[in-house]
Design a protein around this motif. Structure first.
Motif, PDB file in Angstrom:
ATOM      1  N   GLY A  14       0.577  -1.256   0.125  1.00  0.00           N
ATOM      2  CA  GLY A  14       0.054  -0.022  -0.075  1.00  0.00           C
ATOM      3  C   GLY A  14       0.915   1.246  -0.110  1.00  0.00           C
ATOM      4  O   GLY A  14       0.405   2.237  -0.584  1.00  0.00           O
ATOM      5  N   ALA A  15       2.118   1.169   0.634  1.00  0.00           N
ATOM      6  CA  ALA A  15       2.751   2.368   0.983  1.00  0.00           C
ATOM      7  C   ALA A  15       3.356   2.787  -0.337  1.00  0.00           C
ATOM      8  O   ALA A  15       3.567   3.790  -0.739  1.00  0.00           O
ATOM      9  N   ILE A  16       3.964   1.343  -1.094  1.00  0.00           N
ATOM     10  CA  ILE A  16       4.684   1.954  -2.464  1.00  0.00           C
ATOM     11  C   ILE A  16       3.675   2.522  -3.413  1.00  0.00           C
ATOM     12  O   ILE A  16       4.037   3.407  -4.308  1.00  0.00           O
ATOM     13  N   GLY A  17       2.465   1.871  -3.338  1.00  0.00           N
ATOM     14  CA  GLY A  17       1.357   2.552  -4.417  1.00  0.00           C
ATOM     15  C   GLY A  17       1.337   3.821  -4.000  1.00  0.00           C
ATOM     16  O   GLY A  17       0.807   4.770  -5.089  1.00  0.00           O
ATOM     17  N   ASP A  18       0.988   4.118  -2.807  1.00  0.00           N
ATOM     18  CA  ASP A  18       0.651   5.598  -2.349  1.00  0.00           C
ATOM     19  C   ASP A  18       1.684   6.488  -2.943  1.00  0.00           C
ATOM     20  O   ASP A  18       1.499   7.488  -3.593  1.00  0.00           O
ATOM     21  N   ALA A  19       3.133   6.281  -2.715  1.00  0.00           N
ATOM     22  CA  ALA A  19       4.419   6.958  -3.046  1.00  0.00           C
ATOM     23  C   ALA A  19       4.409   7.225  -4.569  1.00  0.00           C
ATOM     24  O   ALA A  19       4.722   8.116  -5.022  1.00  0.00           O
ATOM     25  N   THR A  52       1.793   9.598   1.450  1.00  0.00           N
ATOM     26  CA  THR A  52       0.802  10.673   1.843  1.00  0.00           C
ATOM     27  C   THR A  52       0.253  10.166   3.059  1.00  0.00           C
ATOM     28  O   THR A  52       0.227   9.247   3.727  1.00  0.00           O
ATOM     29  N   ASP A  53      -1.196  10.952   3.152  1.00  0.00           N
ATOM     30  CA  ASP A  53      -2.017  10.660   4.249  1.00  0.00           C
ATOM     31  C   ASP A  53      -2.584   9.176   4.095  1.00  0.00           C
ATOM     32  O   ASP A  53      -2.991   8.868   5.264  1.00  0.00           O
ATOM     33  N   ARG A 112       2.001  17.376   6.285  1.00  0.00           N
ATOM     34  CA  ARG A 112       0.621  17.424   5.616  1.00  0.00           C
ATOM     35  C   ARG A 112       0.838  17.366   4.217  1.00  0.00           C
ATOM     36  O   ARG A 112       1.240  18.031   3.351  1.00  0.00           O
ATOM     37  N   ARG A 113       0.055  15.958   3.648  1.00  0.00           N
ATOM     38  CA  ARG A 113       0.330  15.639   2.212  1.00  0.00           C
ATOM     39  C   ARG A 113      -0.881  15.256   1.693  1.00  0.00           C
ATOM     40  O   ARG A 113      -1.504  14.439   1.414  1.00  0.00           O
ATOM     41  N   ALA A 114      -1.769  16.584   1.648  1.00  0.00           N
ATOM     42  CA  ALA A 114      -3.175  16.830   0.933  1.00  0.00           C
ATOM     43  C   ALA A 114      -4.000  15.905   1.889  1.00  0.00           C
ATOM     44  O   ALA A 114      -4.807  15.066   0.984  1.00  0.00           O
ATOM     45  N   PRO A 115      -4.168  15.736   2.923  1.00  0.00           N
ATOM     46  CA  PRO A 115      -5.283  14.951   3.601  1.00  0.00           C
ATOM     47  C   PRO A 115      -6.740  15.498   3.250  1.00  0.00           C
ATOM     48  O   PRO A 115      -6.971  16.520   2.701  1.00  0.00           O
ATOM     49  N   MET A 146      -9.448   3.792   1.860  1.00  0.00           N
ATOM     50  CA  MET A 146      -8.047   3.782   1.718  1.00  0.00           C
ATOM     51  C   MET A 146      -7.097   3.346   2.846  1.00  0.00           C
ATOM     52  O   MET A 146      -6.020   3.093   2.784  1.00  0.00           O
ATOM     53  N   ARG A 147      -7.754   3.553   4.243  1.00  0.00           N
ATOM     54  CA  ARG A 147      -7.240   3.481   5.337  1.00  0.00           C
ATOM     55  C   ARG A 147      -7.438   2.290   6.043  1.00  0.00           C
ATOM     56  O   ARG A 147      -6.986   1.615   7.110  1.00  0.00           O
ATOM     57  N   SER A 148      -8.314   1.283   5.413  1.00  0.00           N
ATOM     58  CA  SER A 148      -9.137   0.256   5.973  1.00  0.00           C
ATOM     59  C   SER A 148      -8.578  -1.184   5.783  1.00  0.00           C
ATOM     60  O   SER A 148      -9.097  -2.162   6.220  1.00  0.00           O
ATOM     61  N   ALA A 149      -7.354  -1.298   5.261  1.00  0.00           N
ATOM     62  CA  ALA A 149      -6.644  -2.794   5.006  1.00  0.00           C
ATOM     63  C   ALA A 149      -6.536  -3.444   6.275  1.00  0.00           C
ATOM     64  O   ALA A 149      -6.656  -4.635   6.369  1.00  0.00           O
ATOM     65  N   PRO A 150      -6.236  -2.709   7.302  1.00  0.00           N
ATOM     66  CA  PRO A 150      -5.634  -3.556   8.566  1.00  0.00           C
ATOM     67  C   PRO A 150      -6.588  -4.252   9.281  1.00  0.00           C
ATOM     68  O   PRO A 150      -6.632  -5.104   9.853  1.00  0.00           O
ATOM     69  N   PHE A 151      -7.959  -3.676   8.990  1.00  0.00           N
ATOM     70  CA  PHE A 151      -9.244  -4.532   9.531  1.00  0.00           C
ATOM     71  C   PHE A 151      -9.273  -5.962   8.811  1.00  0.00           C
ATOM     72  O   PHE A 151      -9.673  -6.707   9.625  1.00  0.00           O
ATOM     73  N   GLY A 152      -8.687  -6.193   7.756  1.00  0.00           N
ATOM     74  CA  GLY A 152      -8.863  -7.684   7.148  1.00  0.00           C
ATOM     75  C   GLY A 152      -7.816  -8.409   7.407  1.00  0.00           C
ATOM     76  O   GLY A 152      -7.532  -9.355   6.969  1.00  0.00           O
TER      77      GLY A 152
END
Length: 344
Positions: A14-19, A52-53, A112-115, A146-152
């Motif tokens: 997720g982080a590399i996709g985000d970056a 980013t956020d 702050r990366r465009a939250p 976009m922030r919800s993967a950890p719930f799975g």
């Protein structure tokens, strides 16, 4: 493939996709091609490549889940407090001397990366949104999905519990049904990839059955069905038939489509998820979460992971999340662990 590898793959992917999507988030396809050539963006930019956020909030989601497990407290409340710690990073230049927990002490998160506006306003409102009284009831932006993967990723939860927990925490900022149901669906797909060892198409099909039980599911259901049936040409123009990804169901659909178009090639899939006229960082982040959860850490492009901002911290949060979910009872008497993750 080990559970730990899938958890690491999910968060780092997720982080590399985000970056990857970050530099082109607000560019049209025409402008992307104008700047980078006919093939568009073809590589991760920067060293470090900045998150980013999306990744910031995913990390605080994971931290909230660990802290809730440490003390056996209400997940929604503890994750909400984690999101308030993220909100604090958006108003400070660096961590305070009395940072609450280990994660909040990392200086790179204080950027702050465009939250998203709904994330900010929902958390600044002074109250926690609930399913009965959600924050921002008209918002279905992609800031919750976009922030919800950890719930799975919790092996002690059923897929229904993962879906429900993601929904409960999504309504803290995004109260429109498509906003919170997309978050639930994303968590359920991730759960099926990691814990049922299904392929992506099967994980989506199973999640659609679950999704249809919820009121007002139609927009999210239609978006996922379109992603499943759309031909795999995977051009930016084809991606854009699914929307721009600014709203939750479109962001999830674009990510799913990119992953289905190149199911065994993470690099190509993430480039599809980023190269379009829309919310490129969020769509590529979600695609990276899915592909990393599906194939594990070793499937991620190593040259991209090595240049990722905060890589060691992201990997450490992933390892801690896996440790808590697998061995929590053995860790809760460890003073070092409970100082790192106080239960509040």
């Amino acid at each position: 493939m080990s559970y730990r590898s899938r958890v690491r793959g999910c968060l780092l992917g997720g982080a590399i996709g985000d970056a990857l999507g970050n530099p082109v988030e607000f560019l049209s396809t025409h402008r992307i091609r104008e700047r980078f050539g006919a093939d568009g963006l073809v590589d991760l930019l920067g060293d470090p490549a900045l998150i980013t956020d999306d990744t910031q909030m995913t990390l605080f989601t994971a931290e909230g889940l660990i802290r809730a497990d440490v003390r056996g407290k209400d997940v929604a409340l503890v994750v909400y407090r984690a999101y308030l710690r993220w909100l604090d990073t958006q108003h400070r230049s660096g961590p305070p001397d009395d940072a609450d927990g280990w994660l909040a002490g990392h200086a790179f998160l204080y950027a702050r990366r465009a939250p998203g506006n709904a994330c900010l306003s929902g958390l600044q409102s002074g109250r926690m949104g609930t399913p009965a009284d959600p924050a921002n009831p008209d918002s279905k932006g992609c800031g919750a999905v976009m922030r919800s993967a950890p719930f799975g990723l919790n092996p002690r939860w059923t897929v229904e519990e993962a879906f429900g927990a993601a929904v409960e925490c999504a309504v803290q900022t995004h109260g429109h049904p498509s906003g919170y149901l997309a978050a639930g669906a994303f968590a359920a797909i991730t759960h099926r990839l990691v814990l049922a060892d299904l392929g992506l198409a099967a994980a989506i099909e199973g999640t659609l059955e679950l999704l249809r039980r919820w009121p007002k599911h139609e927009e999210v259901t239609a978006a996922l069905e379109q992603a499943l049936t759309l031909d795999r040409a995977a051009t930016p123009e084809r991606v854009e038939t699914l929307g721009g990804g600014w709203v939750a169901e479109e962001a999830l659909a674009i990510a799913v489509y990119a992953a289905l178009a190149h199911p065994t090639d993470v690099r190509r899939a993430l480039l599809v998820a980023a190269n379009h006229s829309g919310d490129s960082d969020s769509t590529a982040a979600i695609a990276g979460n899915l592909l990393g959860a599906w194939h594990g850490e070793t499937a991620l492009p190593a040259d991209w992971v090595s240049r990722l901002e905060g890589r060691a911290t992201i990997a450490a949060v992933a390892d801690d999340l896996a440790s808590e979910f697998l061995h929590g009872a053995d860790l809760h008497t460890d003073d070092e662990w409970t100082t790192r993750y106080p239960g509040s």
